[in-house]
Motif scaffolding. Structure first.
Motif, PDB file in Angstrom:
ATOM      1  N   ARG A  60     -77.322 -72.908 -77.874  1.00 16.07           N
ATOM      2  CA  ARG A  60     -76.648 -71.950 -78.760  1.00 16.07           C
ATOM      3  C   ARG A  60     -76.553 -72.519 -80.169  1.00 16.07           C
ATOM      4  O   ARG A  60     -75.570 -73.130 -80.558  1.00 16.07           O
ATOM      5  CB  ARG A  60     -75.248 -71.623 -78.237  1.00 16.07           C
ATOM      6  CG  ARG A  60     -75.201 -71.179 -76.802  1.00 16.07           C
ATOM      7  CD  ARG A  60     -75.859 -69.853 -76.645  1.00 16.07           C
ATOM      8  NE  ARG A  60     -75.594 -69.330 -75.311  1.00 16.07           N
ATOM      9  CZ  ARG A  60     -76.420 -68.557 -74.677  1.00 16.07           C
ATOM     10  NH1 ARG A  60     -77.551 -68.202 -75.234  1.00 16.07           N
ATOM     11  NH2 ARG A  60     -76.129 -68.098 -73.478  1.00 16.07           N
ATOM     12  N   LEU A 113     -69.370 -64.648 -80.896  1.00 19.79           N
ATOM     13  CA  LEU A 113     -69.741 -63.228 -80.904  1.00 19.79           C
ATOM     14  C   LEU A 113     -71.181 -63.021 -81.375  1.00 19.79           C
ATOM     15  O   LEU A 113     -71.906 -62.182 -80.823  1.00 19.79           O
ATOM     16  CB  LEU A 113     -68.765 -62.432 -81.777  1.00 19.79           C
ATOM     17  CG  LEU A 113     -67.329 -62.352 -81.261  1.00 19.79           C
ATOM     18  CD1 LEU A 113     -66.434 -61.668 -82.288  1.00 19.79           C
ATOM     19  CD2 LEU A 113     -67.270 -61.655 -79.920  1.00 19.79           C
ATOM     20  N   LEU A 114     -71.608 -63.770 -82.372  1.00 17.45           N
ATOM     21  CA  LEU A 114     -72.991 -63.671 -82.841  1.00 17.45           C
ATOM     22  C   LEU A 114     -73.970 -64.138 -81.765  1.00 17.45           C
ATOM     23  O   LEU A 114     -75.037 -63.537 -81.586  1.00 17.45           O
ATOM     24  CB  LEU A 114     -73.186 -64.485 -84.120  1.00 17.45           C
ATOM     25  CG  LEU A 114     -72.552 -63.920 -85.382  1.00 17.45           C
ATOM     26  CD1 LEU A 114     -72.654 -64.920 -86.528  1.00 17.45           C
ATOM     27  CD2 LEU A 114     -73.195 -62.598 -85.761  1.00 17.45           C
ATOM     28  N   GLU A 115     -73.612 -65.184 -81.041  1.00 17.01           N
ATOM     29  CA  GLU A 115     -74.461 -65.650 -79.943  1.00 17.01           C
ATOM     30  C   GLU A 115     -74.599 -64.569 -78.878  1.00 17.01           C
ATOM     31  O   GLU A 115     -75.694 -64.316 -78.375  1.00 17.01           O
ATOM     32  CB  GLU A 115     -73.895 -66.928 -79.309  1.00 17.01           C
ATOM     33  CG  GLU A 115     -74.068 -68.166 -80.117  1.00 17.01           C
ATOM     34  CD  GLU A 115     -75.503 -68.670 -80.195  1.00 17.01           C
ATOM     35  OE1 GLU A 115     -76.409 -68.102 -79.553  1.00 17.01           O
ATOM     36  OE2 GLU A 115     -75.723 -69.641 -80.931  1.00 17.01           O
ATOM     37  N   ARG A 116     -73.501 -63.933 -78.548  1.00 17.36           N
ATOM     38  CA  ARG A 116     -73.552 -62.862 -77.536  1.00 17.36           C
ATOM     39  C   ARG A 116     -74.398 -61.691 -78.018  1.00 17.36           C
ATOM     40  O   ARG A 116     -75.142 -61.094 -77.248  1.00 17.36           O
ATOM     41  CB  ARG A 116     -72.151 -62.387 -77.189  1.00 17.36           C
ATOM     42  CG  ARG A 116     -71.415 -63.403 -76.339  1.00 17.36           C
ATOM     43  CD  ARG A 116     -70.119 -62.865 -75.820  1.00 17.36           C
ATOM     44  NE  ARG A 116     -70.231 -61.589 -75.164  1.00 17.36           N
ATOM     45  CZ  ARG A 116     -70.202 -61.400 -73.849  1.00 17.36           C
ATOM     46  NH1 ARG A 116     -70.066 -62.453 -73.070  1.00 17.36           N
ATOM     47  NH2 ARG A 116     -70.289 -60.208 -73.341  1.00 17.36           N
ATOM     48  N   LYS A 117     -74.294 -61.375 -79.306  1.00 18.54           N
ATOM     49  CA  LYS A 117     -75.049 -60.253 -79.847  1.00 18.54           C
ATOM     50  C   LYS A 117     -76.541 -60.534 -79.862  1.00 18.54           C
ATOM     51  O   LYS A 117     -77.346 -59.676 -79.487  1.00 18.54           O
ATOM     52  CB  LYS A 117     -74.577 -59.943 -81.266  1.00 18.54           C
ATOM     53  CG  LYS A 117     -75.329 -58.807 -81.901  1.00 18.54           C
ATOM     54  CD  LYS A 117     -74.838 -58.515 -83.298  1.00 18.54           C
ATOM     55  CE  LYS A 117     -75.663 -57.356 -83.866  1.00 18.54           C
ATOM     56  NZ  LYS A 117     -75.215 -57.007 -85.201  1.00 18.54           N
ATOM     57  N   PHE A 118     -76.929 -61.737 -80.283  1.00 17.81           N
ATOM     58  CA  PHE A 118     -78.344 -62.037 -80.435  1.00 17.81           C
ATOM     59  C   PHE A 118     -79.019 -62.565 -79.175  1.00 17.81           C
ATOM     60  O   PHE A 118     -80.229 -62.516 -79.064  1.00 17.81           O
ATOM     61  CB  PHE A 118     -78.561 -63.025 -81.584  1.00 17.81           C
ATOM     62  CG  PHE A 118     -78.263 -62.433 -82.927  1.00 17.81           C
ATOM     63  CD1 PHE A 118     -78.970 -61.337 -83.382  1.00 17.81           C
ATOM     64  CD2 PHE A 118     -77.271 -62.950 -83.719  1.00 17.81           C
ATOM     65  CE1 PHE A 118     -78.698 -60.761 -84.623  1.00 17.81           C
ATOM     66  CE2 PHE A 118     -76.990 -62.401 -84.952  1.00 17.81           C
ATOM     67  CZ  PHE A 118     -77.698 -61.304 -85.407  1.00 17.81           C
ATOM     68  N   ASN A 119     -78.251 -63.093 -78.224  1.00 16.59           N
ATOM     69  CA  ASN A 119     -78.864 -63.644 -77.005  1.00 16.59           C
ATOM     70  C   ASN A 119     -78.740 -62.726 -75.805  1.00 16.59           C
ATOM     71  O   ASN A 119     -79.508 -62.863 -74.867  1.00 16.59           O
ATOM     72  CB  ASN A 119     -78.278 -65.024 -76.692  1.00 16.59           C
ATOM     73  CG  ASN A 119     -78.782 -66.076 -77.639  1.00 16.59           C
ATOM     74  OD1 ASN A 119     -79.935 -66.048 -78.047  1.00 16.59           O
ATOM     75  ND2 ASN A 119     -77.916 -67.001 -77.999  1.00 16.59           N
ATOM     76  N   ASN A 120     -77.741 -61.867 -75.782  1.00 22.62           N
ATOM     77  CA  ASN A 120     -77.554 -60.927 -74.666  1.00 22.62           C
ATOM     78  C   ASN A 120     -77.657 -61.571 -73.298  1.00 22.62           C
ATOM     79  O   ASN A 120     -78.312 -61.075 -72.409  1.00 22.62           O
ATOM     80  CB  ASN A 120     -78.533 -59.754 -74.775  1.00 22.62           C
ATOM     81  CG  ASN A 120     -78.272 -58.894 -75.972  1.00 22.62           C
ATOM     82  OD1 ASN A 120     -77.135 -58.757 -76.395  1.00 22.62           O
ATOM     83  ND2 ASN A 120     -79.324 -58.319 -76.516  1.00 22.62           N
TER      84      ASN A 120
END
Length: 121
Positions: A60, A113-120
């Motif tokens: 990440r 939150l950005l990790e969740r958005k871009f990595n799904n």
């Protein structure tokens, strides 16, 4: 984003931890006369260290970057925006630690939150 290889995870983690260590040493020791805090920089650094290690293991990158930048930005904003006061018992107070910690935590949450958005994942 495609998954990182083990070699890239190790490289990324080493670079992230090295950069975080430099920033920690600057904030904790070089600028000690500015903030006069001993325990708070250490506490945030331990939390940041744990986050960076876990983020590096999981590949990440964004979370590592936001953790490092949050520590530094929190320090800078805390030193610029702090106010001194006196508590009811006559002791000195300062809110730099609240600003520093809040900016750091907000940065980590944004990174997550950005990790969740871009990595799904």
């Amino acid at each position: 984003m495609k998954p990182m290889s083990l070699k890239n995870k190790i490289s990324w983690g080493t670079i992230s931890l090295g950069l975080f260590a430099i920033i920690y040493c600057l904030c904790r020791f070089a600028f000690f006369d500015v903030h006069r805090m001993k325990q708070w920089p250490n506490l945030l650094a331990v939390l940041g260290l744990i986050i960076i290690v876990i983020a590096s293991i999981r590949g990440r990158r964004i979370l590592s970057i936001t953790t490092i930048s949050g520590y530094l930005a929190g320090f800078i904003l805390g030193m610029v925006l702090n106010t001194d006061g006196i508590d009811p018992g006559g002791g000195r107070t300062n809110n730099a630690w609240i600003i520093w910690g809040s900016v750091f935590i907000i940065s980590v949450v944004i990174g997550f939150l950005l990790e969740r958005k871009f990595n799904n994942k």
